[in-house]
Scaffold this motif. Structure first.
Motif: not given
Length: 125
Positions: A98-123
């Motif tokens: 995901a791409r955040a709304r600003g230049i600094s690191v963010q940890t909350r999902s609502d601070q990200y404005a653009l998302w990819g579709q996801g990739t599955l990891v199975t361990v």
């Protein structure tokens, strides 16, 4: 701009995977980037993030991946990566970049404005 995550797959406990996230139709721009994951039946949670600060990127990790995962970015290639080592069954999830709304690191999902579709990891255990 669209984000495309890739690199997921099936791996045994203790193994490694490297996820990538590429931008198409544009660039990442001067934004922080992050990875989140969502396990079946659970909420999406923060995994790692990297700022945009030119040569001196700042990174942040969730406690459950610290020391095992490494986030990096290549602005020239419009790509970020997540190197995942010492994988555990509890790391099984769909991973989203995901791409955040600003230049600094963010940890909350609502601070990200653009998302990819996801990739599955199975361990597997």
């Amino acid at each position: 701009v669209q984000l495309q995550a890739s690199g997921g797959g099936l791996v045994q406990t203790g193994g490694s995977l490297k996820l990538s996230c590429a931008a198409s139709g544009g660039t990442f721009g001067m934004y922080a980037m992050g990875w989140f994951r969502q396990a079946p039946g659970k909420d999406r949670v923060f995994v790692a993030a990297i700022s945009w600060r030119g040569p001196g990127d700042t990174t942040k990790y969730s406690d459950f991946v610290k020391g095992r995962f490494t986030i990096s970015r290549d602005n020239a290639k419009n790509m970020i990566s997540l190197q995942m080592n010492s994988l555990k069954p509890e790391d099984t999830a769909v991973y989203f970049c995901a791409r955040a709304r600003g230049i600094s690191v963010q940890t909350r999902s609502d601070q990200y404005a653009l998302w990819g579709q996801g990739t599955l990891v199975t361990v597997s255990s």
